[in-house]
Design an enzyme around this catalytic site. Structure first.
Site, mmCIF file in Angstrom:
data_model
loop_
_atom_site.group_PDB
_atom_site.id
_atom_site.type_symbol
_atom_site.label_atom_id
_atom_site.label_comp_id
_atom_site.label_asym_id
_atom_site.label_seq_id
_atom_site.Cartn_x
_atom_site.Cartn_y
_atom_site.Cartn_z
ATOM 1 N N SER A 247 -26.339 -5.724 -13.047
ATOM 2 C CA SER A 247 -24.961 -5.331 -13.359
ATOM 3 C C SER A 247 -24.877 -3.834 -13.644
ATOM 4 O O SER A 247 -25.203 -3.012 -12.795
ATOM 5 C CB SER A 247 -24.441 -6.177 -14.526
ATOM 6 O OG SER A 247 -23.050 -6.068 -14.649
ATOM 7 N N ASP B 54 -19.496 -14.843 -8.270
ATOM 8 C CA ASP B 54 -19.479 -13.825 -9.322
ATOM 9 C C ASP B 54 -18.031 -13.421 -9.591
ATOM 10 O O ASP B 54 -17.389 -12.762 -8.778
ATOM 11 C CB ASP B 54 -20.293 -12.605 -8.879
ATOM 12 C CG ASP B 54 -20.573 -11.637 -10.017
ATOM 13 O OD1 ASP B 54 -19.701 -11.487 -10.897
ATOM 14 O OD2 ASP B 54 -21.650 -11.022 -10.020
ATOM 15 N N HIS C 202 -22.051 -14.420 -12.273
ATOM 16 C CA HIS C 202 -22.577 -13.096 -12.578
ATOM 17 C C HIS C 202 -23.890 -13.207 -13.354
ATOM 18 O O HIS C 202 -24.861 -12.518 -13.038
ATOM 19 C CB HIS C 202 -21.546 -12.313 -13.394
ATOM 20 C CG HIS C 202 -21.895 -10.871 -13.575
ATOM 21 N ND1 HIS C 202 -22.057 -10.002 -12.519
ATOM 22 C CD2 HIS C 202 -22.121 -10.131 -14.706
ATOM 23 C CE1 HIS C 202 -22.353 -8.794 -12.966
ATOM 24 N NE2 HIS C 202 -22.413 -8.851 -14.281
#
Length: 309
Positions: free
Chosen positions: A129, A259, A288
């Site tokens: 991320s 996601d 995610h």
């Protein structure tokens, strides 16, 4: 008989002379067993697991988490003989909380400080991320001389926010909403993210884990309010396209097609095209937070990538 003061002065002088004649490197003074102090006096907490002679893998975590979010991958790879290292980003986890410098350039330079302090070379950089952006910006600023491979997992690259040159991005108003929620009730924001889109616990039939929700909340609340607030702009509005163009080492891109936080069509799918010869693996139905929900698959895919010649 010598006075106590004279004895004390003699002892101190001897200590100073001993230090001056000892071969001590200057950077030894900015590192302890669990902290590294950067050039702008920010203390970074880090973990260094596995055999010290093992091939090195570093892990850069997501927002608003800490290095704890990588524990499954780190333990798995350390057991396989790799030296695995992860630090808490400035303002997150157990690192100090500077008022300034909560941006990608500083994040990237902090990663370099970790590599410098631990004298690491031929490293595989893994970023999740926001951490994926950190890895990309590190290469953009410092190149790949010390980098063996790169893995981007659910990464925010190449650019999340909608702009004239990124028309498929997310409207800035959505990130403004996260900022407002952070200021209004940061604790509730983290609970809402973890119990909803982060792990796709908001999907019908999802098996909700209160343990994962509580772990996300705990990690988030360890970070500084100002630091995590500033980081929203860092992960959403930083343009990593020039950085991705500089990646010239084997690269693995992993993203879930469910996601809801960093949609695959504006991130992983685009990054894989921008990075020369990148290998792209799509996790069907993965959210995610796939480092937890799909940890066994991720662990094996990372191992396969590390072992590939």
């Amino acid at each position: 008989m010598k006075s106590f003061t004279t004895i004390l002065k003699t002892t101190l002088l001897a200590s100073v002379l001993a230090l001056s004649t000892t071969n001590v490197q200057a950077d030894d003074f900015n590192r302890t067993a669990s902290t590294i102090t950067t050039s702008d006096n920010v203390q970074l907490y880090y973990k260094d697991w596995g055999p010290k002679d093992g091939e090195v893998v570093t892990f850069s975590h997501g927002w608003p988490l800490s290095s704890d979010s990588w524990e499954s991958q780190m333990q798995f790879l350390a057991d396989k003989g790799y030296r695995v290292i992860a630090h808490d980003r400035r303002g997150h986890g157990r690192s100090s909380q500077p008022w300034q410098g909560n941006d990608m350039d500083h994040y990237a330079d902090d990663l370099k400080a970790v590599l410098d302090a631990l004298k690491l070379d031929k490293v595989t950089l893994v970023g999740f991320s926001t951490g994926g952006g950190e890895v990309a910006r590190y290469i953009g600023r410092h190149g790949t001389k010390r980098v063996n491979k790169v893995a981007l997992v659910s990464a925010v690259t190449p650019l999340m926010v909608k702009t004239n040159t990124n028309p498929n991005g997310i409207e800035k108003s959505q990130f403004d909403g996260i900022r407002k929620a952070s200021n209004d009730n940061r604790s509730q924001l983290y609970l809402d993210i973890a119990s909803g889109p982060f792990y796709s616990f908001n999907r019908k039939g999802a098996k909700v884990s209160q343990g994962l929700i509580q772990s996300f909340w705990r990690q988030g609340m360890m970070g500084g309010a100002k630091n995590t607030y500033d980081s929203i702009a860092a992960f959403s509005a930083t343009d990593f396209r020039p950085d991705l163009a500089k990646i010239d080492v084997p690269t693995l891109v992993i993203h879930g097609d469910d996601d809801q936080v960093v949609p695959i069509e504006i991130s992983g799918a685009v990054s894989a095209k921008l990075i020369k010869d990148a290998k792209f693996i799509v996790y069907k139905g993965a959210p995610h937070g796939l480092a937890d929900t799909h940890k066994n698959k991720l662990n094996q895919d990372l191992l396969n990538f590390l072992q590939a010649k």
